[in-house]
Design a protein around this motif. Structure first.
Motif, PDB file in Angstrom:
ATOM      1  N   MET A 148       0.840  -1.185   0.000  1.00 31.25           N
ATOM      2  CA  MET A 148       0.000   0.000   0.000  1.00 31.25           C
ATOM      3  C   MET A 148       0.879   1.241   0.000  1.00 31.25           C
ATOM      4  N   SER A 149       0.341   2.312  -0.607  1.00 33.50           N
ATOM      5  CA  SER A 149       1.070   3.571  -0.657  1.00 33.50           C
ATOM      6  C   SER A 149       0.984   4.272   0.694  1.00 33.50           C
ATOM      7  N   SER A 150       1.555   5.462   0.748  1.00 36.13           N
ATOM      8  CA  SER A 150       1.584   6.203   1.998  1.00 36.13           C
ATOM      9  C   SER A 150       0.881   7.541   1.810  1.00 36.13           C
ATOM     10  N   ASN A 151       0.197   8.000   2.843  1.00 35.42           N
ATOM     11  CA  ASN A 151      -0.315   9.364   2.894  1.00 35.42           C
ATOM     12  C   ASN A 151      -0.300   9.777   4.358  1.00 35.42           C
ATOM     13  N   ALA A 152      -0.464  11.061   4.623  1.00 32.34           N
ATOM     14  CA  ALA A 152      -0.305  11.563   5.982  1.00 32.34           C
ATOM     15  C   ALA A 152      -1.321  10.954   6.934  1.00 32.34           C
ATOM     16  N   GLU A 153      -2.566  10.783   6.458  1.00 37.72           N
ATOM     17  CA  GLU A 153      -3.597  10.194   7.316  1.00 37.72           C
ATOM     18  C   GLU A 153      -3.243   8.748   7.662  1.00 37.72           C
ATOM     19  N   ARG A 154      -2.823   7.993   6.649  1.00 39.83           N
ATOM     20  CA  ARG A 154      -2.475   6.592   6.888  1.00 39.83           C
ATOM     21  C   ARG A 154      -1.251   6.474   7.787  1.00 39.83           C
ATOM     22  N   ASP A 155      -0.286   7.323   7.569  1.00 38.85           N
ATOM     23  CA  ASP A 155       0.913   7.258   8.407  1.00 38.85           C
ATOM     24  C   ASP A 155       0.572   7.486   9.876  1.00 38.85           C
ATOM     25  N   PHE A 156      -0.330   8.443  10.137  1.00 39.85           N
ATOM     26  CA  PHE A 156      -0.696   8.694  11.541  1.00 39.85           C
ATOM     27  C   PHE A 156      -1.464   7.503  12.113  1.00 39.85           C
ATOM     28  N   VAL A 157      -2.417   6.992  11.349  1.00 39.64           N
ATOM     29  CA  VAL A 157      -3.188   5.835  11.831  1.00 39.64           C
ATOM     30  C   VAL A 157      -2.258   4.668  12.135  1.00 39.64           C
ATOM     31  N   THR A 158      -1.354   4.374  11.214  1.00 40.18           N
ATOM     32  CA  THR A 158      -0.442   3.245  11.395  1.00 40.18           C
ATOM     33  C   THR A 158       0.432   3.421  12.631  1.00 40.18           C
ATOM     34  N   LEU A 215     -17.616  10.790  -0.059  1.00 40.84           N
ATOM     35  CA  LEU A 215     -17.470   9.518   0.651  1.00 40.84           C
ATOM     36  C   LEU A 215     -16.688   8.510  -0.184  1.00 40.84           C
ATOM     37  N   LEU A 216     -17.029   8.406  -1.461  1.00 33.82           N
ATOM     38  CA  LEU A 216     -16.359   7.436  -2.324  1.00 33.82           C
ATOM     39  C   LEU A 216     -14.874   7.760  -2.473  1.00 33.82           C
ATOM     40  N   ARG A 217     -14.563   9.038  -2.580  1.00 34.38           N
ATOM     41  CA  ARG A 217     -13.150   9.423  -2.662  1.00 34.38           C
ATOM     42  C   ARG A 217     -12.416   9.049  -1.375  1.00 34.38           C
ATOM     43  N   SER A 218     -13.070   9.232  -0.242  1.00 35.22           N
ATOM     44  CA  SER A 218     -12.443   8.941   1.055  1.00 35.22           C
ATOM     45  C   SER A 218     -12.174   7.452   1.208  1.00 35.22           C
ATOM     46  N   ILE A 219     -13.171   6.638   0.882  1.00 30.68           N
ATOM     47  CA  ILE A 219     -12.981   5.186   0.958  1.00 30.68           C
ATOM     48  C   ILE A 219     -11.921   4.749  -0.037  1.00 30.68           C
ATOM     49  N   GLY A 220     -11.979   5.311  -1.250  1.00 29.88           N
ATOM     50  CA  GLY A 220     -10.991   4.952  -2.258  1.00 29.88           C
ATOM     51  C   GLY A 220      -9.570   5.244  -1.814  1.00 29.88           C
ATOM     52  N   GLN A 221      -9.352   6.393  -1.177  1.00 26.06           N
ATOM     53  CA  GLN A 221      -8.006   6.724  -0.708  1.00 26.06           C
ATOM     54  C   GLN A 221      -7.527   5.735   0.349  1.00 26.06           C
ATOM     55  N   ALA A 222      -8.442   5.263   1.197  1.00 21.49           N
ATOM     56  CA  ALA A 222      -8.053   4.307   2.235  1.00 21.49           C
ATOM     57  C   ALA A 222      -7.719   2.938   1.655  1.00 21.49           C
ATOM     58  N   PHE A 223      -8.221   2.652   0.449  1.00 19.57           N
ATOM     59  CA  PHE A 223      -7.989   1.358  -0.193  1.00 19.57           C
ATOM     60  C   PHE A 223      -7.080   1.465  -1.414  1.00 19.57           C
ATOM     61  N   ASP A 224      -6.562   2.664  -1.680  1.00 22.76           N
ATOM     62  CA  ASP A 224      -5.688   2.878  -2.829  1.00 22.76           C
ATOM     63  C   ASP A 224      -6.370   2.563  -4.158  1.00 22.76           C
ATOM     64  N   HIS A 228      -8.668  -0.266  10.855  1.00 14.44           N
ATOM     65  CA  HIS A 228      -7.593   0.660  10.523  1.00 14.44           C
ATOM     66  C   HIS A 228      -7.953   1.470   9.273  1.00 14.44           C
ATOM     67  N   ARG A 229      -8.523   0.787   8.296  1.00 20.27           N
ATOM     68  CA  ARG A 229      -8.930   1.487   7.078  1.00 20.27           C
ATOM     69  C   ARG A 229     -10.127   2.389   7.344  1.00 20.27           C
ATOM     70  N   GLY A 230     -11.001   1.963   8.250  1.00 18.88           N
ATOM     71  CA  GLY A 230     -12.117   2.825   8.624  1.00 18.88           C
ATOM     72  C   GLY A 230     -11.636   4.127   9.238  1.00 18.88           C
ATOM     73  N   ALA A 231     -10.623   4.033  10.102  1.00 16.18           N
ATOM     74  CA  ALA A 231     -10.059   5.234  10.719  1.00 16.18           C
ATOM     75  C   ALA A 231      -9.458   6.154   9.656  1.00 16.18           C
ATOM     76  N   GLU A 232      -8.743   5.568   8.692  1.00 11.20           N
ATOM     77  CA  GLU A 232      -8.161   6.398   7.646  1.00 11.20           C
ATOM     78  C   GLU A 232      -9.234   7.020   6.772  1.00 11.20           C
ATOM     79  N   ALA A 233     -10.250   6.242   6.428  1.00  8.51           N
ATOM     80  CA  ALA A 233     -11.312   6.759   5.561  1.00  8.51           C
ATOM     81  C   ALA A 233     -12.028   7.937   6.209  1.00  8.51           C
ATOM     82  N   THR A 234     -12.292   7.846   7.504  1.00  5.11           N
ATOM     83  CA  THR A 234     -12.982   8.959   8.160  1.00  5.11           C
ATOM     84  C   THR A 234     -12.079  10.181   8.255  1.00  5.11           C
TER      85      THR A 234
END
Length: 473
Positions: free
Chosen positions: A1-11, A390-399, A452-458
């Motif tokens: 999976m790629s990286s983004n600031a939201e995902r990095d914080f969640v991880t 919403l779709l963009r947010s979920i998509g970003q969490a799933f790449d 974890h993906r739910g947290a990133e999506a929100t």
């Protein structure tokens, strides 16, 4: 999976989410059990403290005539920022039969599986897990954007009686209407089609129930002396319920389909995009030998987009050890109906009574009890710009691109229609559950990577909703 600031914080802060769940899931907040009222209250207090710890400047526990709800608000500093209201619940289902659980239901247990780590406990996904990821998601949103306040004003309303039918929820909505004003409602009490299938629920079915009692002889009678000569209520009930569906699997209540909104070609095409392995579904979450239902519809359409009738229980006469040769005086059954768009729960009372009257034989007296209220069906507006956010947010969490996020429908029911009716806001669903999570059953679990993906999506969602041109803003 790629990286983004939201995902990095969640991880980097997954241990915080896991610790929160470990503490919250140990509270047996079973709203259906009066003996657990203190635990439901303790669950509300735990959530209130967790929200304060997260940084919400306004946190309140709202009493009702039943169990307490928790309200929180974090205003955005941006003038004219949209307002999002998150709905969830902190009560859980009973655990019976407890002996069927592999691990104690209120001692969260982490289990490693080929799909990833699972957390087993009552409420792990329904709905404490779905609510808890918002705590981490808000922190990730602020950290990733460098903000002191969210990009949208975020409100949370987490009730304590959803698993008991939300009997006081509508009253609470009206009482607190001025505090709950919002531009969009985000429901976190649902899930996705599969762990590798990013998807968004777009509709939930309504619910109505009925209890039927058939009375025959004034007392239980000796089956040798009277059997075959007087009506048997259990025979009559078995015949009645056997006729609840016709040979095509359609419900036989008069007028049942009169208001059903047909699925459009677009809706059927969208549902058809969701990958579905019926054999795996039968062997797995359905635990059944065959698929059945209304002719002319797929299994996914049957469980998410078509109305149904189910016999939940039937009893009467003698069921103890050995034999008691009687003609029983009474027979009873409980039946529930899942409703879809444009059906009205209050219509079911007349329909059930008419159906029972038509099929009650001579010598049998029928009594039908249909509780007032019920749950109305609800649906999202697929063309509202908030849906794209919403779709963009979920998509970003799933790449994946937002247009690759699929639409699903939830076969269950909840008070979402009341939220829409009272608040007048569009409805979005963001949940991290899976069909294999065994909600309402022994061994409820959640796949932790989904949370974890739910947290990133929100975390993405609050940024994305800030760009939506809501009416009046």
């Amino acid at each position: 999976m790629s990286s983004n600031a939201e995902r990095d914080f969640v991880t980097a802060h997954l241990d915080d989410l896991h610790a929160d769940l470990d503490a919250w899931l140990r509270i047996p907040s079973v709203s259906a059990d009066p003996a657990r009222a203190g635990d439901v209250a303790a669950s509300a207090q735990w959530l209130a403290q967790a929200l304060r710890r997260t940084g919400f400047p306004v946190v309140e526990v709202w009493p009702t005539a039943g169990a307490p709800a928790v309200y929180a608000e974090w205003p955005s500093a941006d003038a004219g920022a949209p307002v999002a209201l998150v709905y969830g619940h902190h009560d859980v289902q009973p655990v019976d039969p407890e002996e069927a659980w592999t691990y104690p239901p209120f001692e969260p247990t982490r289990v490693e599986t080929p799909a990833g780590p699972e957390l087993h406990a009552r409420g792990a996904i329904d709905d404490k897990g779905n609510v808890a990821f918002h705590l981490l998601g808000m922190r990730a949103h602020l950290a990733a954007t460098g903000r002191d306040t969210p990009a949208v004003t975020v409100k949370l309303l987490v009730e304590g009686e959803e698993e008991s039918g939300s009997p006081h929820f509508v009253e609470l909505l009206h009482e607190r209407r001025d505090r709950l004003d919002c531009d969009v409602v985000v429901v976190s009490d649902t899930g996705m089609a599969a762990a590798d299938v990013p998807s968004a629920v777009t509709a939930m079915r309504g619910l109505a129930d009925a209890e039927i009692t058939l009375r025959g002889p004034g007392v239980d009678l000796h089956s040798g002396s009277f059997g075959g000569a007087v009506p048997n209520p259990l025979h009559a009930m078995a015949s009645l319920l056997a006729g609840l569906h016709d040979e095509s699997g359609r419900v036989t209540l008069p007028g049942f389909y009169d208001k059903v909104r047909p699925l459009t070609e677009r809706e059927r095409a969208l549902m058809g995009r969701v990958p579905f392995d019926e054999a795996a579904w039968l062997a797995g979450p359905a635990a059944s030998r065959a698929a059945t239902g209304e002719a002319g519809f797929s299994t996914l359409e049957r469980v998410g987009a078509r109305p149904t009738a189910e016999v939940n229980g039937m009893w009467g006469g003698y069921t103890g050890p050995g034999h008691k040769t009687i003609v029983p005086s009474e027979a009873h059954a409980k039946v529930t109906f899942r409703l879809v768009a444009d059906q009205v729960p209050s219509d079911l009372a007349e329909q059930v009574r008419a159906w029972v009257e038509q099929h009650t034989p001579a010598g049998i007296e029928a009594d039908v009890h249909v509780p007032a209220g019920g749950v109305s069906p609800c649906a999202s507006d697929l063309d509202h710009p908030a849906m794209d956010a919403l779709l963009r947010s979920i998509g970003q969490a799933f790449d994946v691109p937002g247009e690759d996020v699929l639409f699903t429908r939830e076969g269950g029911s909840g008070p979402e229609a009341d939220l829409v009716e009272v608040l007048g806001a569009p409805l979005l669903f963001l949940g991290a559950g899976l069909p294999t999570d065994r909600i309402h059953a022994p061994d409820e679990r959640v796949l932790l990577p989904m949370l974890h993906r739910g947290a990133e999506a929100t975390a993405h969602l609050w940024r994305e909703l800030a760009t939506v041109p809501f009416a009046g803003r």
